[in-house]
Design an enzyme around this catalytic site. Sequence first.
Site: not given
Length: 376
Positions: A44, A47-48, A263, A267, A312, A345
């Site tokens: 969710h 965007t990725r 956004k 990482h 997430c 992706k």
Amino acid sequence: MHYDHIIVGAGSMGVAAGYFLAKKGQNVLLLDAFNPPHDHASHHGETRLIRYAYGEGLYYVPMALRAKELWEQLQRQTDETIFHQTGIVNIGYKDHPFMNNVIASAKQFDLPLEVLSADEIQEKWAGIHIPKKLIGCFEPTSGVLRVENCIRSYRTLAEKEGATIRTNSKVVAVRSVGDIVEVELATGERFTANTAIISVGAWAKQLLHSLALDLPLNPIRKTFAWYEAEEALYDQQNFPGFAFDFDGEAYYGFPSIDGAGLKIGRHDGGDSINPDEARVPFGDIVEDKSDLDAFLQTYMPKVGPMKFGKTCMYSMTPDEDFIIDRHPNHSNITIAAGFSGHGFKFASVVGEILSDLAMNEKPQFDLTPFSINRFK
Ligand SMILES: Cc1cc2nc3c(=O)[nH]c(=O)nc-3n(C[C@H](O)[C@H](O)[C@H](O)COP(=O)(O)OP(=O)(O)OC[C@H]3O[C@@H](n4cnc5c(N)ncnc54)[C@H](O)[C@@H]3O)c2cc1C
């Protein structure tokens, strides 16, 4: 009831596999603990990023390019927006392995890539401010996938092709019984199939215990947030997706898409969690906000205040490469897990690969880097 294939987990990878199998005329059941797309797992947040010149290793590039073709195919089959070609700039030190891989991938696979100095980056995007010691690799063909739209579209197409999807159906055990696979729900209901695909994201470690498999998977809590941003500087027409990786820290982000705000997420790092327990809400840990604020104040000081944030999950392997392989003792059970925060992706191509493995067809890619026996 008996099926050709049961897919346990109809999230990013599972729903794509369901579509490709149903398209091949197979009788497919997809089971999911929730109602995909949803915000309980790893898919969710709108965007990725999708990049093809790949810092994580050149062996990903052929899969990334096939993923691109399949996303384009999906775009032709749905009214939902799948992809925005914003370009992505990778920023880091000149001789960092990640940047070297990006440059080497572009050379080997003939991908368009502009290598830019810090000054050239600032000239191109007034919203970025970086020290001279950093460089950027801008890949203009890369961009942003609309994650929930992708999953919803594959789900709709899978159902159109005749797949059955059962939502709110948590699987508690998968068993190999002779030549077939039996799957048991929390309600006690059971289904059988000739093959099964297990694609349960952050829940893989615990579900695979029912098949006597203990994989080194680590679910971790991740956070991301949207910020107020001047559209003329930071919208999808004027600003790229970005991935900064240096000094042991990695941040990634997205231009303001359809006015949503810029956004950004971090990482690296994050706490190990039990995916069955409620996640600590965004902001309850001070660093959720302070890390992102500090990054933006340094490298994108024209971005405004935070609007809101979310949490997430990543599901990490020790080497951050995926697991895409058959169960070592049951060749009719395929496992897709450990996508380590960079898997979305590839969901289109992973779906295609999983469908090949389930049908006992040879996938077009070398899956050695993703094998289970590398952990021995
Ligand atoms: C904040 C964040 C940012 C990211 N950014 C990027 C990015 O920019 N680019 C990129 O490529 N990747 C990115 N990723 C990674 C990518 O989103 C994941 O790798 C990918 O979504 C994982 O897919 P999956 O199918 O393994 O898991 P999921 O999509 O989570 O699917 C798993 C499904 O299994 C279901 N399930 C779980 N247990 C059971 C059970 N027992 N029975 C039935 N169903 C079950 C769940 O409900 C869920 O629907 C990001 C991830 C996060 C969290």
